[in-house]
Scaffold this motif. Structure first.
Motif, PDB file in Angstrom:
ATOM      1  N   MET A 117       0.821  -1.214   0.000  1.00 19.99           N
ATOM      2  CA  MET A 117       0.000   0.000   0.000  1.00 19.99           C
ATOM      3  C   MET A 117       0.853   1.260   0.000  1.00 19.99           C
ATOM      4  SD  MET A 117      -2.992  -0.961  -0.431  1.00 19.99           S
ATOM      5  CE  MET A 117      -3.681   0.690  -0.295  1.00 19.99           C
ATOM      6  N   ALA A 118       2.039   1.205   0.608  1.00 22.25           N
ATOM      7  CA  ALA A 118       2.932   2.373   0.569  1.00 22.25           C
ATOM      8  C   ALA A 118       3.320   2.691  -0.869  1.00 22.25           C
ATOM      9  CB  ALA A 118       4.178   2.110   1.412  1.00 22.25           C
ATOM     10  N   VAL A 119       3.637   1.657  -1.641  1.00 22.63           N
ATOM     11  CA  VAL A 119       3.994   1.859  -3.050  1.00 22.63           C
ATOM     12  C   VAL A 119       2.801   2.396  -3.830  1.00 22.63           C
ATOM     13  CG1 VAL A 119       4.665   0.696  -5.180  1.00 22.63           C
ATOM     14  CG2 VAL A 119       5.814   0.124  -3.043  1.00 22.63           C
ATOM     15  N   VAL A 120       1.632   1.825  -3.601  1.00 22.22           N
ATOM     16  CA  VAL A 120       0.417   2.263  -4.302  1.00 22.22           C
ATOM     17  C   VAL A 120       0.116   3.733  -3.986  1.00 22.22           C
ATOM     18  CG1 VAL A 120      -2.079   1.961  -4.476  1.00 22.22           C
ATOM     19  CG2 VAL A 120      -0.580  -0.048  -4.406  1.00 22.22           C
ATOM     20  N   ILE A 121       0.132   4.065  -2.699  1.00 25.90           N
ATOM     21  CA  ILE A 121      -0.213   5.427  -2.264  1.00 25.90           C
ATOM     22  C   ILE A 121       0.801   6.445  -2.781  1.00 25.90           C
ATOM     23  CG2 ILE A 121      -0.365   6.931  -0.235  1.00 25.90           C
ATOM     24  CD1 ILE A 121      -1.483   4.450   1.266  1.00 25.90           C
ATOM     25  N   LEU A 122       2.082   6.149  -2.616  1.00 26.13           N
ATOM     26  CA  LEU A 122       3.123   7.098  -3.028  1.00 26.13           C
ATOM     27  C   LEU A 122       3.186   7.245  -4.541  1.00 26.13           C
ATOM     28  CD1 LEU A 122       5.974   6.115  -0.524  1.00 26.13           C
ATOM     29  CD2 LEU A 122       4.554   8.179  -0.464  1.00 26.13           C
ATOM     30  N   SER A 123       2.766   6.222  -5.274  1.00 20.59           N
ATOM     31  CA  SER A 123       2.743   6.305  -6.736  1.00 20.59           C
ATOM     32  C   SER A 123       1.549   7.126  -7.219  1.00 20.59           C
ATOM     33  CB  SER A 123       2.680   4.898  -7.348  1.00 20.59           C
ATOM     34  OG  SER A 123       3.818   4.144  -7.035  1.00 20.59           O
ATOM     35  N   ILE A 124       0.378   6.849  -6.666  1.00 17.39           N
ATOM     36  CA  ILE A 124      -0.837   7.539  -7.102  1.00 17.39           C
ATOM     37  C   ILE A 124      -0.803   9.019  -6.734  1.00 17.39           C
ATOM     38  CG2 ILE A 124      -3.336   7.698  -6.733  1.00 17.39           C
ATOM     39  CD1 ILE A 124      -3.367   4.665  -6.450  1.00 17.39           C
ATOM     40  N   PHE A 125      -0.295   9.333  -5.545  1.00 16.71           N
ATOM     41  CA  PHE A 125      -0.273  10.719  -5.077  1.00 16.71           C
ATOM     42  C   PHE A 125       1.105  11.359  -5.235  1.00 16.71           C
ATOM     43  CE2 PHE A 125      -3.649   8.617  -2.601  1.00 16.71           C
ATOM     44  CZ  PHE A 125      -4.728   9.378  -3.035  1.00 16.71           C
ATOM     45  N   LYS A 126       1.827  10.935  -6.229  1.00 16.41           N
ATOM     46  CA  LYS A 126       3.149  11.492  -6.516  1.00 16.41           C
ATOM     47  C   LYS A 126       3.024  12.940  -6.967  1.00 16.41           C
ATOM     48  CE  LYS A 126       7.323  10.331  -9.141  1.00 16.41           C
ATOM     49  NZ  LYS A 126       7.905   9.384 -10.122  1.00 16.41           N
ATOM     50  N   PRO A 127       3.937  13.822  -6.525  1.00 16.78           N
ATOM     51  CA  PRO A 127       3.894  15.230  -6.963  1.00 16.78           C
ATOM     52  C   PRO A 127       3.867  15.351  -8.486  1.00 16.78           C
ATOM     53  CG  PRO A 127       5.470  14.972  -5.188  1.00 16.78           C
ATOM     54  CD  PRO A 127       5.016  13.590  -5.553  1.00 16.78           C
ATOM     55  N   ASN A 128       3.085  16.314  -8.958  1.00 17.94           N
ATOM     56  CA  ASN A 128       2.936  16.569 -10.394  1.00 17.94           C
ATOM     57  C   ASN A 128       2.241  15.411 -11.113  1.00 17.94           C
ATOM     58  OD1 ASN A 128       4.409  19.028 -10.116  1.00 17.94           O
ATOM     59  ND2 ASN A 128       6.321  17.847 -10.180  1.00 17.94           N
ATOM     60  N   GLY A 129       1.444  14.700 -10.364  1.00 13.93           N
ATOM     61  CA  GLY A 129       0.695  13.594 -10.959  1.00 13.93           C
ATOM     62  C   GLY A 129       1.518  12.323 -10.985  1.00 13.93           C
ATOM     63  N   GLY A 130       0.872  11.220 -10.816  1.00 14.27           N
ATOM     64  CA  GLY A 130       1.598   9.952 -10.826  1.00 14.27           C
ATOM     65  C   GLY A 130       0.671   8.808 -11.161  1.00 14.27           C
ATOM     66  N   ARG A 131       1.262   7.657 -11.380  1.00 15.39           N
ATOM     67  CA  ARG A 131       0.480   6.459 -11.643  1.00 15.39           C
ATOM     68  C   ARG A 131       1.263   5.259 -11.140  1.00 15.39           C
ATOM     69  NH1 ARG A 131       2.031   3.500 -16.085  1.00 15.39           N
ATOM     70  NH2 ARG A 131       3.734   4.390 -17.322  1.00 15.39           N
ATOM     71  N   LEU A 132       0.545   4.215 -10.882  1.00 13.38           N
ATOM     72  CA  LEU A 132       1.167   2.991 -10.395  1.00 13.38           C
ATOM     73  C   LEU A 132       1.584   2.137 -11.583  1.00 13.38           C
ATOM     74  CD1 LEU A 132       1.884   1.138  -8.016  1.00 13.38           C
ATOM     75  CD2 LEU A 132      -0.422   0.193  -8.160  1.00 13.38           C
ATOM     76  N   LYS A 190       3.265  -1.084 -13.574  1.00 20.44           N
ATOM     77  CA  LYS A 190       3.295  -2.534 -13.399  1.00 20.44           C
ATOM     78  C   LYS A 190       4.659  -2.980 -12.880  1.00 20.44           C
ATOM     79  CE  LYS A 190       2.678  -6.866 -15.943  1.00 20.44           C
ATOM     80  NZ  LYS A 190       2.389  -7.463 -17.275  1.00 20.44           N
ATOM     81  N   ASP A 191       5.713  -2.362 -13.419  1.00 21.21           N
ATOM     82  CA  ASP A 191       7.070  -2.741 -13.007  1.00 21.21           C
ATOM     83  C   ASP A 191       7.301  -2.445 -11.525  1.00 21.21           C
ATOM     84  OD1 ASP A 191       7.620  -3.603 -15.551  1.00 21.21           O
ATOM     85  OD2 ASP A 191       8.627  -1.744 -16.171  1.00 21.21           O
ATOM     86  N   THR A 192       6.789  -1.288 -11.068  1.00 24.99           N
ATOM     87  CA  THR A 192       6.966  -0.916  -9.664  1.00 24.99           C
ATOM     88  C   THR A 192       6.253  -1.896  -8.749  1.00 24.99           C
ATOM     89  OG1 THR A 192       7.135   1.432 -10.241  1.00 24.99           O
ATOM     90  CG2 THR A 192       6.626   0.899  -7.952  1.00 24.99           C
ATOM     91  N   LEU A 193       5.029  -2.282  -9.131  1.00 31.27           N
ATOM     92  CA  LEU A 193       4.261  -3.216  -8.309  1.00 31.27           C
ATOM     93  C   LEU A 193       4.913  -4.590  -8.277  1.00 31.27           C
ATOM     94  CD1 LEU A 193       1.777  -3.570  -6.570  1.00 31.27           C
ATOM     95  CD2 LEU A 193       0.475  -4.163  -8.618  1.00 31.27           C
ATOM     96  N   ILE A 194       5.396  -5.053  -9.424  1.00 27.74           N
ATOM     97  CA  ILE A 194       6.074  -6.352  -9.485  1.00 27.74           C
ATOM     98  C   ILE A 194       7.336  -6.339  -8.633  1.00 27.74           C
ATOM     99  CG2 ILE A 194       7.348  -7.927 -10.998  1.00 27.74           C
ATOM    100  CD1 ILE A 194       5.347  -7.257 -13.201  1.00 27.74           C
ATOM    101  N   LYS A 195       8.077  -5.228  -8.709  1.00 26.36           N
ATOM    102  CA  LYS A 195       9.303  -5.091  -7.914  1.00 26.36           C
ATOM    103  C   LYS A 195       8.978  -5.126  -6.425  1.00 26.36           C
ATOM    104  CE  LYS A 195      13.335  -2.086  -7.283  1.00 26.36           C
ATOM    105  NZ  LYS A 195      13.970  -0.802  -7.692  1.00 26.36           N
ATOM    106  N   THR A 196       7.876  -4.474  -6.048  1.00 29.45           N
ATOM    107  CA  THR A 196       7.471  -4.465  -4.639  1.00 29.45           C
ATOM    108  C   THR A 196       7.097  -5.861  -4.162  1.00 29.45           C
ATOM    109  OG1 THR A 196       6.652  -2.205  -4.869  1.00 29.45           O
ATOM    110  CG2 THR A 196       5.866  -3.469  -2.977  1.00 29.45           C
ATOM    111  N   LEU A 197       6.295  -6.565  -4.960  1.00 29.69           N
ATOM    112  CA  LEU A 197       5.884  -7.918  -4.589  1.00 29.69           C
ATOM    113  C   LEU A 197       7.087  -8.852  -4.491  1.00 29.69           C
ATOM    114  CD1 LEU A 197       2.668  -8.257  -6.802  1.00 29.69           C
ATOM    115  CD2 LEU A 197       2.794  -7.854  -4.336  1.00 29.69           C
ATOM    116  N   LYS A 198       8.029  -8.681  -5.391  1.00 26.21           N
ATOM    117  CA  LYS A 198       9.252  -9.478  -5.339  1.00 26.21           C
ATOM    118  C   LYS A 198      10.045  -9.172  -4.080  1.00 26.21           C
ATOM    119  CE  LYS A 198      13.486 -10.539  -7.919  1.00 26.21           C
ATOM    120  NZ  LYS A 198      14.301 -10.237  -9.129  1.00 26.21           N
ATOM    121  N   GLY A 199      10.069  -7.863  -3.711  1.00 24.85           N
ATOM    122  CA  GLY A 199      10.782  -7.469  -2.497  1.00 24.85           C
ATOM    123  C   GLY A 199      10.153  -8.060  -1.248  1.00 24.85           C
TER     124      GLY A 199
END
Length: 314
Positions: free
Chosen positions: A140-155, A157-166
């Motif tokens: 959820m930290a990755v999801v939240i920080l990606s969606i509410f990233k300054p100047n707009g953001g999005r989650l 697929k690579d970031t989520l996969i990297k998080t799950l792997k971590g």
């Protein structure tokens, strides 16, 4: 007075150890490279060894409590959701993600295990709480920080996969899983091996606490204090005030209730700042929340333990 002394003995030594880490840093006994190595050792070796040591010798089917695990998971999800809604109501804009993360993400590993060991001599129910809450914390930290990233953001697929792997390769989670499997399969625990593991486990708490204390930079607490104070209030007081009575109503006491207290009321983890900065956020609000919650938790955790002790729940 006896209950107060019990509460102080449960919390104050932890914070004094953190103060020692800060003093050692000021005395030049610790430097940045040494602290990096110590943090890495605690995270990758000592804490997993401590969790394995506590779980491997237990009767898994006696320790496992699905109601407790589900409670920790659901309550964590509720805290995350409310934090996001609160941040949006406060109109924090680009700081929505930082506020939400700092409001719910606890130092369940180092502080949680240290807290339980200081009272019971082992991690108690902390491993089950960590298994239920920490993976959700991270995703959820990755999801939240990606969606509410300054100047707009999005989650992505690579970031989520990297998080799950971590999460799958997280040493603390692996220590819990291996310890559980060792217990379920009733594998032998040779004395030489277990003594070695215990030696590693014994250093996890003091080294981890000193590393956290040594990382403090009091002078960096500046700006954005109001939202940081509100996030800190949620982290140290609000969640506990709402969900600890619910836990008691569901029959959780002693080790389980203290593990829930750690999940809800321990300070915001330092890794919040690292993740926020790496994902494009300023990090000021997060830094303030980490500092404030760590300093004030010495008093709030003592107060919660004292209250639960007086009520005969721990």
């Amino acid at each position: 007075m006896e209950d107060l002394i019990f509460s102080l003995n449960a919390t104050i030594p932890l914070f004094l150890t953190m103060v020692l880490g800060l003093l050692f840093r000021k005395m030049k006994l610790f430097n940045d490279s040494f602290l990096d190595g110590m943090n890495s050792f605690v995270f990758k070796v000592a804490l997993p060894a401590a969790l394995f040591n506590d779980l491997a010798g237990e009767d898994f089917f006696k320790v496992w409590d699905i109601k407790f695990v589900l409670f920790c998971f659901v309550v964590t999800l509720i805290c995350i959701s409310v934090s996001i809604v609160l941040a949006k109501c406060m109109k924090l804009g680009d700081e929505t993600g930082e506020f939400a993360q700092a409001s719910y993400r606890s130092s369940a590993g180092i502080m949680g295990i240290a807290f339980m060991e200081n009272i019971y001599g082992n991690a108690g129910m902390a491993p089950l709480m960590i298994a239920a809450a920490v993976p959700l914390y991270n995703v959820m930290a990755v999801v939240i920080l990606s969606i509410f990233k300054p100047n707009g953001g999005r989650l992505s697929k690579d970031t989520l996969i990297k998080t799950l792997k971590g999460i799958v390769t997280n040493p603390i989670i692996l220590g819990i899983i291996i310890g559980m499997l060792w217990s379920i399969l009733k594998l032998p625990r040779p004395g030489i091996m277990m003594k070695t593991v215990k030696y590693l486990a014994n250093v996890s708490t003091p080294l981890g606490l000193m590393a956290v204390g040594a990382s403090f930079e009091i002078g960096s607490v500046m700006g954005r204090l109001k939202p940081a104070l509100i996030a800190s209030g949620c982290k140290l007081v609000i969640w506990c005030a709402v969900f600890i009575p619910a836990a008691v109503m569901l029959g959780f006491t002693h080790e389980k209730l203290l593990a829930i207290l750690v999940m809800l009321g321990s300070p915001t983890t330092v890794s919040c700042f690292i993740m926020a900065k790496n994902m494009g956020h300023k990090g000021t609000l997060t830094t303030n929340a980490v500092m404030i919650t760590t300093l004030l938790s010495a008093f709030t955790l003592t107060g919660w333990v004292y209250l639960l002790r007086v009520m005969g729940l721990v």
